[in-house]
Design a protein around this motif. Structure first.
Motif, mmCIF file in Angstrom:
data_model
loop_
_atom_site.group_PDB
_atom_site.id
_atom_site.type_symbol
_atom_site.label_atom_id
_atom_site.label_comp_id
_atom_site.label_asym_id
_atom_site.label_seq_id
_atom_site.Cartn_x
_atom_site.Cartn_y
_atom_site.Cartn_z
ATOM 1 N N GLN A 1 -13.353 -98.580 -13.450
ATOM 2 C CA GLN A 1 -11.978 -98.897 -13.823
ATOM 3 C C GLN A 1 -11.927 -100.212 -14.608
ATOM 4 O O GLN A 1 -11.231 -100.316 -15.610
ATOM 5 N N ALA A 2 -12.661 -101.207 -14.154
ATOM 6 C CA ALA A 2 -12.713 -102.487 -14.863
ATOM 7 C C ALA A 2 -13.297 -102.302 -16.260
ATOM 8 O O ALA A 2 -12.825 -102.903 -17.225
ATOM 9 N N LEU A 3 -14.312 -101.449 -16.364
ATOM 10 C CA LEU A 3 -14.917 -101.172 -17.665
ATOM 11 C C LEU A 3 -13.899 -100.555 -18.618
ATOM 12 O O LEU A 3 -13.804 -100.959 -19.778
ATOM 13 N N LEU A 4 -13.124 -99.604 -18.142
ATOM 14 C CA LEU A 4 -12.121 -98.954 -18.975
ATOM 15 C C LEU A 4 -11.068 -99.956 -19.449
ATOM 16 O O LEU A 4 -10.721 -99.990 -20.635
ATOM 17 N N VAL A 5 -10.582 -100.789 -18.547
ATOM 18 C CA VAL A 5 -9.602 -101.810 -18.928
ATOM 19 C C VAL A 5 -10.229 -102.783 -19.920
ATOM 20 O O VAL A 5 -9.591 -103.171 -20.905
ATOM 21 N N PHE A 6 -11.465 -103.168 -19.688
ATOM 22 C CA PHE A 6 -12.185 -104.081 -20.582
ATOM 23 C C PHE A 6 -12.291 -103.469 -21.982
ATOM 24 O O PHE A 6 -12.049 -104.140 -22.989
ATOM 25 N N GLN A 7 -12.659 -102.198 -22.063
ATOM 26 C CA GLN A 7 -12.785 -101.519 -23.354
ATOM 27 C C GLN A 7 -11.450 -101.476 -24.086
ATOM 28 O O GLN A 7 -11.385 -101.753 -25.285
ATOM 29 N N PHE A 8 -10.386 -101.117 -23.368
ATOM 30 C CA PHE A 8 -9.066 -101.058 -24.000
ATOM 31 C C PHE A 8 -8.621 -102.440 -24.467
ATOM 32 O O PHE A 8 -8.086 -102.593 -25.567
ATOM 33 N N TYR A 9 -8.832 -103.435 -23.631
ATOM 34 C CA TYR A 9 -8.459 -104.799 -24.000
ATOM 35 C C TYR A 9 -9.264 -105.258 -25.214
ATOM 36 O O TYR A 9 -8.736 -105.896 -26.120
ATOM 37 N N SER A 10 -10.531 -104.901 -25.234
ATOM 38 C CA SER A 10 -11.385 -105.253 -26.356
ATOM 39 C C SER A 10 -10.849 -104.648 -27.661
ATOM 40 O O SER A 10 -10.777 -105.327 -28.688
ATOM 41 N N CYS A 11 -10.470 -103.376 -27.602
ATOM 42 C CA CYS A 11 -9.889 -102.726 -28.791
ATOM 43 C C CYS A 11 -8.596 -103.410 -29.222
ATOM 44 O O CYS A 11 -8.361 -103.612 -30.414
ATOM 45 N N LEU A 12 -7.781 -103.753 -28.245
ATOM 46 C CA LEU A 12 -6.519 -104.428 -28.535
ATOM 47 C C LEU A 12 -6.758 -105.757 -29.252
ATOM 48 O O LEU A 12 -6.145 -106.047 -30.281
ATOM 49 N N ILE A 13 -7.651 -106.552 -28.709
ATOM 50 C CA ILE A 13 -7.929 -107.872 -29.294
ATOM 51 C C ILE A 13 -8.620 -107.736 -30.649
ATOM 52 O O ILE A 13 -8.316 -108.481 -31.586
ATOM 53 N N LEU A 14 -9.527 -106.786 -30.775
ATOM 54 C CA LEU A 14 -10.177 -106.566 -32.067
ATOM 55 C C LEU A 14 -9.135 -106.185 -33.117
ATOM 56 O O LEU A 14 -9.162 -106.687 -34.247
ATOM 57 N N GLY A 15 -8.195 -105.316 -32.750
ATOM 58 C CA GLY A 15 -7.117 -104.942 -33.660
ATOM 59 C C GLY A 15 -6.228 -106.124 -34.006
ATOM 60 O O GLY A 15 -5.820 -106.303 -35.157
ATOM 61 N N PHE A 16 -5.961 -106.950 -33.011
ATOM 62 C CA PHE A 16 -5.152 -108.145 -33.242
ATOM 63 C C PHE A 16 -5.853 -109.096 -34.207
ATOM 64 O O PHE A 16 -5.241 -109.609 -35.149
#
Length: 138
Positions: free
Chosen positions: A30-45
């Motif tokens: 679950q932490a990995l999934l949140v980490f991946q999504f957050y990573s995509c969000l920040i990369l997009g930002f």
């Protein structure tokens, strides 16, 4: 204020691996999934943050296409190569920073912002690689 926001943005990158691997408050998957999504969000930002620079001459359409490709590639990597997504996402953060440097977009940033970006990118990449290595042993 920007430095505070930048460093605050590192909290999930630092805390999710620690919380899931050292102090299992959250399941590692679950932490990995949140980490991946957050990573995509920040990369997009971060990729989106270069748009104002692209509006300054000589802006090229290819630069804009490259800028939006980073978060799109991140989603594709997570979907197609989930086992290697953390390494690939780390590489995309490095690639974005190199893109800014080699296309001379970096020269439009203040010295303080360039330093901040280098520091934040370094920490983000280290967190991705540490989570990848740590997750391999779970």
């Amino acid at each position: 204020m920007l430095h505070i926001l930048g460093y605050a943005g590192l909290i999930p990158f630092v805390m999710l691996p620690i919380v899931s691997l050292v102090w299992p408050l959250v399941a590692p998957a679950q932490a990995l999934l949140v980490f991946q999504f957050y990573s995509c969000l920040i990369l997009g930002f971060m990729a989106g943050a270069i748009w104002p620079v692209l509006y300054q001459p000589p802006a090229e359409t290819t630069r804009a296409i490259w800028a939006v490709s980073f978060p799109v590639l991140a989603i594709i990597v997570i979907a197609l190569l989930p086992a290697y997504s953390l390494v690939a996402l780390a590489g995309l953060f490095v690639a974005l920073r190199l893109y800014e440097y080699f296309t001379e977009l970096n020269q439009h940033y203040s010295r303080a912002y360039r330093q901040l970006r280098n520091q934040l990118t370094t920490v983000v990449v280290i967190c991705h690689l540490a989570f990848y290595i740590g997750y391999a042993y779970v």
